[in-house]
Design a protein around this motif. Structure first.
Motif, mmCIF file in Angstrom:
data_model
loop_
_atom_site.group_PDB
_atom_site.id
_atom_site.type_symbol
_atom_site.label_atom_id
_atom_site.label_comp_id
_atom_site.label_asym_id
_atom_site.label_seq_id
_atom_site.Cartn_x
_atom_site.Cartn_y
_atom_site.Cartn_z
ATOM 1 N N VAL A 67 0.864 -1.179 0.000
ATOM 2 C CA VAL A 67 0.000 0.000 0.000
ATOM 3 C C VAL A 67 0.900 1.228 0.000
ATOM 4 C CG1 VAL A 67 -1.752 1.291 1.287
ATOM 5 C CG2 VAL A 67 -1.814 -1.212 1.276
ATOM 6 N N HIS A 68 0.677 2.122 -0.956
ATOM 7 C CA HIS A 68 1.450 3.362 -0.998
ATOM 8 C C HIS A 68 0.894 4.325 0.045
ATOM 9 C CE1 HIS A 68 2.501 1.616 -4.900
ATOM 10 N NE2 HIS A 68 3.650 2.243 -4.692
ATOM 11 N N LEU A 69 1.807 5.027 0.701
ATOM 12 C CA LEU A 69 1.437 5.900 1.811
ATOM 13 C C LEU A 69 2.257 7.186 1.736
ATOM 14 C CD1 LEU A 69 -0.305 5.748 4.461
ATOM 15 C CD2 LEU A 69 1.758 4.954 5.610
ATOM 16 N N PRO A 103 11.425 7.914 6.375
ATOM 17 C CA PRO A 103 11.746 9.117 5.603
ATOM 18 C C PRO A 103 10.488 9.832 5.099
ATOM 19 C CG PRO A 103 13.085 7.253 4.871
ATOM 20 C CD PRO A 103 12.036 6.711 5.793
ATOM 21 N N VAL A 104 10.557 11.151 5.055
ATOM 22 C CA VAL A 104 9.471 11.967 4.517
ATOM 23 C C VAL A 104 9.372 11.723 3.022
ATOM 24 C CG1 VAL A 104 8.758 14.357 4.086
ATOM 25 C CG2 VAL A 104 9.677 13.715 6.321
ATOM 26 N N GLY A 105 8.147 11.706 2.511
ATOM 27 C CA GLY A 105 7.895 11.478 1.089
ATOM 28 C C GLY A 105 6.907 10.346 0.929
ATOM 29 N N GLY A 106 6.967 9.674 -0.185
ATOM 30 C CA GLY A 106 6.098 8.524 -0.406
ATOM 31 C C GLY A 106 6.803 7.246 -0.008
ATOM 32 N N CYS A 107 6.019 6.254 0.362
ATOM 33 C CA CYS A 107 6.593 4.940 0.645
ATOM 34 C C CYS A 107 5.587 3.864 0.288
ATOM 35 C CB CYS A 107 7.054 4.808 2.089
ATOM 36 S SG CYS A 107 5.772 4.469 3.283
ATOM 37 N N ARG A 108 6.113 2.688 0.133
ATOM 38 C CA ARG A 108 5.315 1.501 -0.114
ATOM 39 C C ARG A 108 5.343 0.692 1.175
ATOM 40 N NH1 ARG A 108 8.152 -2.344 -3.314
ATOM 41 N NH2 ARG A 108 9.416 -0.524 -3.687
ATOM 42 N N ALA A 121 7.147 -3.638 6.021
ATOM 43 C CA ALA A 121 8.368 -2.961 5.589
ATOM 44 C C ALA A 121 7.959 -1.641 4.950
ATOM 45 C CB ALA A 121 9.142 -3.815 4.597
ATOM 46 N N PHE A 122 8.787 -0.623 5.138
ATOM 47 C CA PHE A 122 8.559 0.706 4.579
ATOM 48 C C PHE A 122 9.640 0.962 3.535
ATOM 49 C CE2 PHE A 122 6.731 0.612 8.766
ATOM 50 C CZ PHE A 122 5.500 1.221 8.588
ATOM 51 N N VAL A 123 9.250 0.925 2.273
ATOM 52 C CA VAL A 123 10.190 1.071 1.168
ATOM 53 C C VAL A 123 9.934 2.425 0.496
ATOM 54 C CG1 VAL A 123 10.985 0.083 -1.002
ATOM 55 C CG2 VAL A 123 10.185 -1.424 0.837
ATOM 56 N N PRO A 124 10.936 3.300 0.450
ATOM 57 C CA PRO A 124 10.732 4.599 -0.202
ATOM 58 C C PRO A 124 10.219 4.425 -1.633
ATOM 59 C CG PRO A 124 12.821 4.567 0.951
ATOM 60 C CD PRO A 124 12.299 3.159 0.972
ATOM 61 N N ASP A 125 9.281 5.273 -2.031
ATOM 62 C CA ASP A 125 8.663 5.181 -3.345
ATOM 63 C C ASP A 125 8.131 6.565 -3.704
ATOM 64 O OD1 ASP A 125 6.780 4.564 -5.523
ATOM 65 O OD2 ASP A 125 7.002 2.478 -4.895
ATOM 66 N N ALA A 126 8.250 6.946 -4.936
ATOM 67 C CA ALA A 126 7.764 8.264 -5.365
ATOM 68 C C ALA A 126 6.243 8.346 -5.317
ATOM 69 C CB ALA A 126 8.262 8.572 -6.778
ATOM 70 N N ARG A 127 5.595 7.226 -5.413
ATOM 71 C CA ARG A 127 4.133 7.191 -5.430
ATOM 72 C C ARG A 127 3.593 7.196 -4.001
ATOM 73 N NH1 ARG A 127 0.981 2.157 -8.081
ATOM 74 N NH2 ARG A 127 -1.053 2.636 -7.194
ATOM 75 N N SER A 128 2.489 7.932 -3.790
ATOM 76 C CA SER A 128 1.903 7.980 -2.439
ATOM 77 C C SER A 128 0.384 7.843 -2.473
ATOM 78 C CB SER A 128 2.303 9.275 -1.732
ATOM 79 O OG SER A 128 1.842 10.393 -2.464
ATOM 80 N N SER A 129 -0.149 7.234 -3.524
ATOM 81 C CA SER A 129 -1.588 6.979 -3.595
ATOM 82 C C SER A 129 -1.814 5.599 -4.187
ATOM 83 C CB SER A 129 -2.289 8.057 -4.434
ATOM 84 O OG SER A 129 -1.825 8.013 -5.772
ATOM 85 N N ASN A 130 -3.058 5.143 -4.111
ATOM 86 C CA ASN A 130 -3.408 3.794 -4.545
ATOM 87 C C ASN A 130 -4.664 3.829 -5.396
ATOM 88 O OD1 ASN A 130 -1.517 2.180 -2.599
ATOM 89 N ND2 ASN A 130 -2.543 3.690 -1.309
ATOM 90 N N THR A 131 -4.962 2.703 -6.025
ATOM 91 C CA THR A 131 -6.165 2.584 -6.845
ATOM 92 C C THR A 131 -6.899 1.281 -6.531
ATOM 93 O OG1 THR A 131 -4.865 1.628 -8.644
ATOM 94 C CG2 THR A 131 -5.274 4.013 -8.734
ATOM 95 N N PHE A 132 -7.000 0.950 -5.250
ATOM 96 C CA PHE A 132 -7.690 -0.272 -4.864
ATOM 97 C C PHE A 132 -9.183 -0.148 -5.157
ATOM 98 C CE2 PHE A 132 -3.966 -0.479 -2.016
ATOM 99 C CZ PHE A 132 -3.516 -1.752 -2.316
ATOM 100 N N GLY A 133 -9.796 -1.237 -5.588
ATOM 101 C CA GLY A 133 -11.226 -1.272 -5.826
ATOM 102 C C GLY A 133 -11.990 -1.833 -4.641
ATOM 103 N N ASP A 134 -11.256 -2.437 -3.695
ATOM 104 C CA ASP A 134 -11.870 -3.039 -2.515
ATOM 105 C C ASP A 134 -10.928 -2.866 -1.340
ATOM 106 O OD1 ASP A 134 -13.745 -4.367 -1.004
ATOM 107 O OD2 ASP A 134 -13.534 -6.293 -2.014
#
Length: 138
Positions: A67-69, A103-108, A121-134
């Motif tokens: 889940v991106h956060l 770290p501040v920013g996006g993470c997975r 686990a918190f993995v740094p990622d540029a993305r910070s949103s999701n598109t879950f349908g459920d």
């Protein structure tokens, strides 16, 4: 421990706007899904109330879900769903849950469940949103 069959992970700075909302605002599936897809809270439905062992890793080789956060403050809370900000209360560790520096920013947020053991686990990622349908289940 969770009495709502849910583990939540979030940066309290990003859900402070929910402080005066109902304490169970997130129990409405559309509100929970909106918060997850907006990258504000990662709600992991675990299928049952009770005690779970939590282990935080650097990264998971085979997560069940990611889940991106968004992270604004560099500090996230991990705890029971009922501890999410709302009803005039913010999370604390008096009844469980922990704060983790990330770290501040996006993470997975990677999640893996093996019985009563939940690995995150918190993995740094540029993305910070999701598109879950459920709703997210582990």
């Amino acid at each position: 421990m969770t009495g709502t069959a849910t583990l939540c992970v979030f940066d309290p700075a990003l859900v402070r706007h929910k402080l005066e909302d109902d304490c169970d605002w997130w129990s409405i599936p559309s509100a929970e899904l909106a918060a997850v897809n907006g990258g504000q809270v990662a709600f992991f439905n675990v299928g049952g109330d009770g005690a779970y062992d939590l282990v935080v890793h650097d990264e998971l080789a085979e997560p069940h879900v990611s889940v991106h956060l968004a992270i604004a403050s560099g500090r996230v809370f991990i705890g029971a769903g009922e501890d999410v900000t709302g009803g005039g209360l913010e999370p604390d560790t008096a009844y469980g849950g922990i704060f983790v520096d990330v770290p501040v920013g996006g993470c997975r947020v990677q999640a893996h469940r093996d019985g009563a053991r939940i690995s995150l686990a918190f993995v740094p990622d540029a993305r910070s949103s999701n598109t879950f349908g459920d709703l997210v289940r582990i």
